[in-house]
Write a protein that holds these residues in place. Structure first.
Motif, PDB file in Angstrom:
ATOM      1  N   ILE A   2       0.866  -1.179   0.000  1.00  0.00           N
ATOM      2  CA  ILE A   2       0.000   0.000   0.000  1.00  0.00           C
ATOM      3  C   ILE A   2       0.907   1.235   0.000  1.00  0.00           C
ATOM      4  CG2 ILE A   2      -1.598   1.375   1.411  1.00  0.00           C
ATOM      5  CD1 ILE A   2      -3.088  -0.882   0.256  1.00  0.00           C
TER       6      ILE A   2
ATOM      7  N   ILE B  40      -5.895  -1.579   4.630  1.00  0.00           N
ATOM      8  CA  ILE B  40      -4.711  -0.783   4.293  1.00  0.00           C
ATOM      9  C   ILE B  40      -3.617  -0.838   5.350  1.00  0.00           C
ATOM     10  CG2 ILE B  40      -5.723   0.910   2.705  1.00  0.00           C
ATOM     11  CD1 ILE B  40      -6.273   2.706   5.147  1.00  0.00           C
TER      12      ILE B  40
ATOM     13  N   GLY C  57     -12.225  -1.226  -0.906  1.00  0.00           N
ATOM     14  CA  GLY C  57     -11.072  -0.328  -0.905  1.00  0.00           C
ATOM     15  C   GLY C  57     -11.058   0.634   0.260  1.00  0.00           C
TER      16      GLY C  57
ATOM     17  N   ASN D 274      -7.113   9.622  -1.824  1.00  0.00           N
ATOM     18  CA  ASN D 274      -6.258   8.725  -2.601  1.00  0.00           C
ATOM     19  C   ASN D 274      -6.829   7.310  -2.483  1.00  0.00           C
ATOM     20  OD1 ASN D 274      -4.147   7.118  -3.488  1.00  0.00           O
ATOM     21  ND2 ASN D 274      -2.569   8.256  -2.389  1.00  0.00           N
ATOM     22  N   TYR D 275      -7.603   6.932  -3.502  1.00  0.00           N
ATOM     23  CA  TYR D 275      -8.282   5.640  -3.451  1.00  0.00           C
ATOM     24  C   TYR D 275      -7.274   4.504  -3.639  1.00  0.00           C
ATOM     25  CZ  TYR D 275     -11.504   1.839  -4.231  1.00  0.00           C
ATOM     26  OH  TYR D 275     -12.172   0.646  -4.108  1.00  0.00           O
ATOM     27  N   THR D 276      -7.420   3.463  -2.840  1.00  0.00           N
ATOM     28  CA  THR D 276      -6.544   2.309  -2.986  1.00  0.00           C
ATOM     29  C   THR D 276      -7.316   1.028  -2.707  1.00  0.00           C
ATOM     30  OG1 THR D 276      -4.390   1.369  -2.359  1.00  0.00           O
ATOM     31  CG2 THR D 276      -5.702   2.322  -0.590  1.00  0.00           C
TER      32      THR D 276
ATOM     33  N   ASP E 120      -6.432  -3.564  -2.994  1.00  0.00           N
ATOM     34  CA  ASP E 120      -5.410  -4.539  -3.386  1.00  0.00           C
ATOM     35  C   ASP E 120      -5.713  -5.044  -4.801  1.00  0.00           C
ATOM     36  OD1 ASP E 120      -7.050  -7.016  -3.279  1.00  0.00           O
ATOM     37  OD2 ASP E 120      -7.202  -6.494  -1.168  1.00  0.00           O
TER      38      ASP E 120
ATOM     39  N   VAL F  31      -5.229   5.111  -7.128  1.00  0.00           N
ATOM     40  CA  VAL F  31      -4.832   4.024  -8.002  1.00  0.00           C
ATOM     41  C   VAL F  31      -5.723   4.047  -9.256  1.00  0.00           C
ATOM     42  CG1 VAL F  31      -6.336   2.321  -6.842  1.00  0.00           C
ATOM     43  CG2 VAL F  31      -4.332   1.538  -8.117  1.00  0.00           C
TER      44      VAL F  31
END
Lengths: 84, 262
Positions: A13, A74, B107, B153-155, B157, B191
């Protein structure tokens, strides 16, 4: 008992703060620094019922981490529990 | 009054620290066929609501993580139940963060790559119109509206991202003037330039930009945000018509994936 919880960004991450500090340290002359990860340190005191087992405290702290203190999507967490 | 002409009823959840709730209320009020009312975070339920909006702001001071405390507000159980029944839930900015923390959207939203609060117009690209939130948009439409956030800030996996793509859950991307999702056009490092995503059921949607600030001609924000609210209203009205029943209420609860068919 005293509990110390360490929450860090999961591997893989993006950690914008860590990346920025990693770039800043060499600029100050500190060479050889890598893998900077910036997380959160949480201290708390836990009153457990008389006779509670260490395993019970461990399970409780683990549950706190999963449900609130860390976001498992995260973040990773570890913790240490000190008697007394 | 027939079901088709009864207003579409929006519920706007107010948390301590919400600050875009009034903007969202005013935005809904610009649509003749819609009404808005506030829902307090301590409420344990709500009736007569067709769509829920979690507005932007800094709920609970953004302590711990954005949305981490708000997700445990009493009203969130009701929102979860409403979403589970197929009700429309829109999370804007902090509302998006809350929905992600609550696990209602995949997410998470983390700190902007630039480490600063970003407040500016962005160009978006509508990646799918097969949602109840974008069905009134044209495919590839490029609304220009504002972002204002520190943790946008989008994240997710790689496995989650792959699943989202397979299910067409990536709804909005940040793009440049030519419509390309370049790094320069990405305000926060998200992302794959992701600005908005929906759940698998397509009835829960989160977006970092603020459509409620772009709904009125003659004001600075333009009208590019209207398509989001228009889509939601159309969806509720279509669901009512499809159910054929006279009453609003449950008849207006959409079947989860109905919004795509236009």
């Amino acid at each position: 008992m005293n509990v110390r919880v360490y929450v860090t960004p999961k591997q893989g991450i993006l950690d914008p703060q860590g990346a920025t500090v990693e770039r800043a340290l060499p600029a100050l002359g500190f060479q050889g620094v890598k893998d900077v990860r910036i997380g959160r340190f949480i201290e708390l005191t836990l009153d457990m019922p008389q006779g509670a087992t260490p395993e019970a405290a461990d399970a409780l702290v683990d549950d706190m981490c999963k449900r609130l203190l860390a976001n498992p999507i995260i973040e990773d967490y570890t913790y240490a529990i000190d008697e007394g | 009054m027939s079901a088709a002409t009864e207003p579409v009823r929006f519920g706007l959840v107010v948390f301590p620290g919400s600050n875009c709730d009034t903007d969202a209320f005013q935005a809904v009020a610009t649509f003749p066929g819609a009404t808005a009312r506030y829902l307090w975070h301590k409420d344990t339920g709500f009736d007569d609501i067709d769509a829920v909006i979690l507005p932007g702001g800094f709920s609970y001071g953004d302590y711990l993580r954005c949305g981490a405390i708000a997700r445990f507000s009493p009203i969130m159980d009701a929102v979860r139940g409403f979403a589970g029944d197929g009700g429309l839930v829109l999370g804007i900015c902090n509302g998006f963060q809350i929905l992600a923390e609550a696990g209602l959207l995949p997410g998470a939203l983390i700190r902007n790559t630039c480490l600063t609060f970003v407040c500016r117009y962005v160009n978006l690209r509508v990646e799918t119109t097969a949602t109840p939130f974008t069905s009134a948009c044209t495919p590839g439409e490029r609304p220009r509206i504002v972002v204002k956030h520190n943790e946008g800030n989008y994240t997710a996996d790689p496995e989650t991202l792959a699943r989202m793509k397979a299910n067409d859950q990536i709804v909005l991307r940040y793009v440049d003037a030519a419509g390309e999702p370049t790094d320069a056009a990405n305000p926060n490092g998200a992302v794959e330039s992701i600005a908005g995503v929906c759940n698998e059921g397509r009835n829960v949607f989160g977006m970092m930009p603020h459509p409620e600030n772009s709904v009125e001609d003659g004001l600075a924000g333009g009208t590019d945000g209207r398509c989001i609210f228009r889509s939601m209203i159309d969806h509720v009205l279509a669901a009512r018509a499809a159910h054929g029943a006279g009453a609003g209420g449950d008849a207006s609860r959409p079947a989860a994936a109905a919004g795509g068919a236009r």
